[in-house]
Write an enzyme that holds these catalytic residues in place. Sequence first.
Site, mmCIF file in Angstrom:
data_model
loop_
_atom_site.group_PDB
_atom_site.id
_atom_site.type_symbol
_atom_site.label_atom_id
_atom_site.label_comp_id
_atom_site.label_asym_id
_atom_site.label_seq_id
_atom_site.Cartn_x
_atom_site.Cartn_y
_atom_site.Cartn_z
ATOM 1 N N LYS A 158 -28.728 23.014 -19.793
ATOM 2 C CA LYS A 158 -29.419 23.565 -18.717
ATOM 3 C C LYS A 158 -30.964 23.187 -19.156
ATOM 4 O O LYS A 158 -31.708 24.077 -19.421
ATOM 5 C CB LYS A 158 -29.366 24.999 -18.630
ATOM 6 C CG LYS A 158 -29.977 25.794 -17.574
ATOM 7 C CD LYS A 158 -29.401 27.178 -17.387
ATOM 8 C CE LYS A 158 -30.113 28.097 -16.374
ATOM 9 N NZ LYS A 158 -30.084 27.813 -15.112
HETATM 10 N N1 PMP Z 1 -25.910 25.205 -11.349
HETATM 11 C C1 PMP Z 1 -27.230 25.131 -11.277
HETATM 12 C C2 PMP Z 1 -28.086 24.228 -11.042
HETATM 13 C C3 PMP Z 1 -27.911 26.405 -11.907
HETATM 14 O O1 PMP Z 1 -29.043 26.439 -12.049
HETATM 15 C C4 PMP Z 1 -27.050 27.567 -12.170
HETATM 16 C C5 PMP Z 1 -27.527 28.978 -12.655
HETATM 17 N N2 PMP Z 1 -27.905 28.723 -13.991
HETATM 18 C C6 PMP Z 1 -25.617 27.538 -11.834
HETATM 19 C C7 PMP Z 1 -25.115 26.222 -11.646
HETATM 20 C C8 PMP Z 1 -24.766 28.531 -12.223
HETATM 21 O O2 PMP Z 1 -24.736 28.879 -13.644
HETATM 22 P P1 PMP Z 1 -24.395 30.480 -14.276
HETATM 23 O O3 PMP Z 1 -23.189 31.000 -13.494
HETATM 24 O O4 PMP Z 1 -24.049 30.283 -15.599
HETATM 25 O O5 PMP Z 1 -25.697 31.148 -14.056
#
Ligand code: PMP
Length: 300
Positions: A158
């Site tokens: 991330k």
């Molecule tokens: N894809 C992207 C590009 C994101 O920014 C997020 C949010 N973090 C997600 C998917 C979903 O991840 P999560 O459910 O862990 O928040």
Amino acid sequence: MALIPFDDRDGMIWWDGALVPWRDAKLHVLTHGLHYASAVFEGERAYAGHIFRLREHTDRLLASGRILGFDIPYTAEEIDAACIQTLAANGLTEGYLRPLAWRGSEMLAVSAQHTKIHLAIACWQWPSYFGDDRMAGIKLAWADWRRPDPRTAPTASKAAGNYMTGTLAKHKAESEGFADAMMLDYRGQLAEATGANAFFVIDGALHTPTPDCFLDGITRRAVVGLARRRQIPVVERAMHPEELGRVSEVFLAGTAAEVTPVRQIGEHHFSPGQITEVLVRDYTDLVRLPPDEVSTRLAA
Ligand code: PMP
């Protein structure tokens, strides 16, 4: 709603081990993370006083840093405690948390071996990512940008840099009256929205793209667990845009987005139906449970 700039708010921000007043949490402009995107972050939500899937988020933060070649100098236990402390220091029981780790200002060139790794955690109120009428379903445009090959970008992290094309795609979609954009990947397969994973209902089963070049979201994994509890078949596979003609329901899943129905992707229209409704409800219930009950429910 009036937009209050993020540097013009009050509260406390955890920064390298101590809480500092929100307005004092300033960074030098010659910071490596700002110039070269050597930064990773998390997005978490607290409900009823508990941070949903806190350890999963902390583990992903640490892993994101390692993928960018750095170790965040705190243990998972210390980061969890800091998140809880930050939430309490801001008097919040419901809110969004943003841990961020970045390379400092000791060096400012592509090589950054001797930069210090910093960690800050902020939190604020963030009711609904897509606004109050999101249950009617949001409209997505097709993004011009694609999720890259994992050999082109650190797609499992991330990492701040992975959001550059997300912002471009989202701005274009918004300028055309859409809430967000659906991104394909480098192969032309369905990938995700700019900040949330996607699910598609076909003949009563839930289909979702294999997350091999984008985040396997923590919300996504929770939704898969909830669907299985409901005996809804879940199929993770390569998906193609040509399939959308057979899709009856679509929804997004992400920490900020929560579970949000989608009523349009480009030229395709859908109506939020039974499976979406049940999973919106199950997710809304799940996030309010104490953490150990969340784990039990998703493990079952
Ligand atoms: N894809 C992207 C590009 C994101 O920014 C997020 C949010 N973090 C997600 C998917 C979903 O991840 P999560 O459910 O862990 O928040």
